[in-house]
Design a protein around this motif. Structure first.
Motif: not given
Length: 392
Positions: A267-273, A313-314
């Motif tokens: 449900a939560n795609p990885h963005t790095g943030s 941050p992303r």
């Protein structure tokens, strides 16, 4: 050498591992040039791996996509979750806590180290996953192709065993043992990383602050919960293998929690943030106004009233994609006793990490404030004062 402590008073291997050890002892024949159909399989795997090995975001997603297709490969989901943590550590270097403690050069050195590890593991492990996919597609084992992909002879034996037995634990631990040995000579023994990362003050601070948490988020009832482990002695090969086994148990031992972690990941795609798992505490937009006074803002995993969220941050805005030199050649596998790392252990693991992580955030917040105050007074030896303060 790395097995000396592990093999002291070692238990007797069970039958399936004795058979695997016997297979590992067999003298490997030189592989003849591949026939065109198999050469095309190898080339396709290399192309697909290269296309996905662009950055931490693409790697992390690739692991999850693979696990969705082949849930019996537990390692793929473990790799997905650990790779998420790698991405969070990368963006922390430009974020509102750790980023305030590092110089630009120090942050770049740490990122280079994290990125190289992430890249190396993917370029070695993902071809193995794709070869398993190809074996399933063709209905026959294709693991004799692993040497043509630069993969250790250790994994050829382990994959052949998995094909026959479908033992998810053994293939997971085999991949853990392989990846950590693979990194040892290529990164951990690399003089540049030893000089610029492992001996630096900030790497020592990492251990003092327990910054090196591996977190597995999930959201029962909409609230953020965390399972995981704190990593120490990262430079020690034996310790890293043991940690890999512990992380696997934490992630897979509780079926209900595993289900919730998977639901969260999908449900939560990885963005790095870190906003991905804790939007009440982190934001991928900087809320701190330039010139404002730094004040303590974190208490018991919550922001104090009217405090800005922590900047996280992303990845796409924190670091550009990197060009990597080819992986150093060579096979780490020289001793069939490595199979002893595949034994199951029954030790209790404390995976309730949320309290420790919350304390870490408070310490980092205070450290950033202390460093700013010290720099504003231009006091010599300030960094050592910070270290002594945090050790109390």
């Amino acid at each position: 050498m790395f097995l000396k402590l592990f093999l002291k008073n070692r238990p007797t291997l069970p039958g399936h591992l004795l058979k695997l050890k016997k297979d590992l002892k067999k003298k490997k024949k030189l592989h003849a040039p591949l026939p065109p159909p198999e050469a095309r399989i190898v080339q396709d795997i290399e192309n697909r791996t290269s296309g996905l090995n662009l950055n931490n975001i693409t790697r992390t997603k690739a692991y999850l996509d693979f696990h969705v297709k082949f849930p019996e490969i537990h390692w793929a989901f473990l790799a997905h979750m650990v790779s998420r943590n790698g991405g969070w550590n990368m963006t922390d270097l430009k974020g509102g806590l750790v980023g305030r403690l590092l110089t630009k050069n120090e942050a770049e050195a740490f990122f280079t180290f994290l990125e190289r590890c992430n890249w190396l593991i993917f370029q070695d492990a993902f071809p193995q996953l794709l070869l398993y996919e190809g074996s399933r597609k063709h209905g026959r084992k294709l693991f004799h192709l692993l040497p043509h992909l630069g993969v250790s002879a250790f994994m050829e034996a382990v994959w052949n065993y998995f094909w026959e037995e479908r033992d998810s634990y053994t293939i997971t631990m085999g991949l853990v043992v392989n990846e950590q040995n693979y990194l040892e000579s290529r990164v951990l023994d690399n003089p540049a990383f030893k000089e610029n990362v492992f001996t630096s003050l900030e790497f020592l601070l990492q251990d003092v602050l327990s910054m090196n948490h591996i977190l597995f988020p999930y959201s029962p009832g909409g609230r953020t919960e965390l399972a995981g482990l704190t990593v120490h002695q990262f430079e020690d090969l034996e310790e890293r293998i043991l940690i890999g086994g512990k992380l696997y148990k934490i992630l897979f031992k509780d079926e209900e929690r595993l289900k919730r972690v998977k639901e969260w990941a999908l449900a939560n795609p990885h963005t790095g943030s870190r906003k991905d798992y804790w939007p009440n505490l982190f934001n991928d937009v900087e809320e701190f106004m330039p010139g404002s006074e730094l004040k303590p803002r974190i208490l018991a995993c919550q922001l104090v009233p009217r405090a800005p969220r922590i900047f996280s941050p992303r990845l796409q805005y924190a670091w550009p994609n990197q060009k990597h030199p080819p992986a150093e050649p060579g096979d780490w596998f020289t001793d069939s006793d490595a199979v002893h790392h595949l034994l199951k252990t029954e030790e209790h693991i404390d995976d309730d990490i949320k309290t420790y992580y919350c304390k870490t955030l408070q310490q980092l917040d205070l450290a950033a404030i202390a460093k700013k105050a010290i720099l504003s007074r231009s006091q010599p030896g300030g960094e050592h004062i910070i270290t002594q303060h945090l050790e109390k």
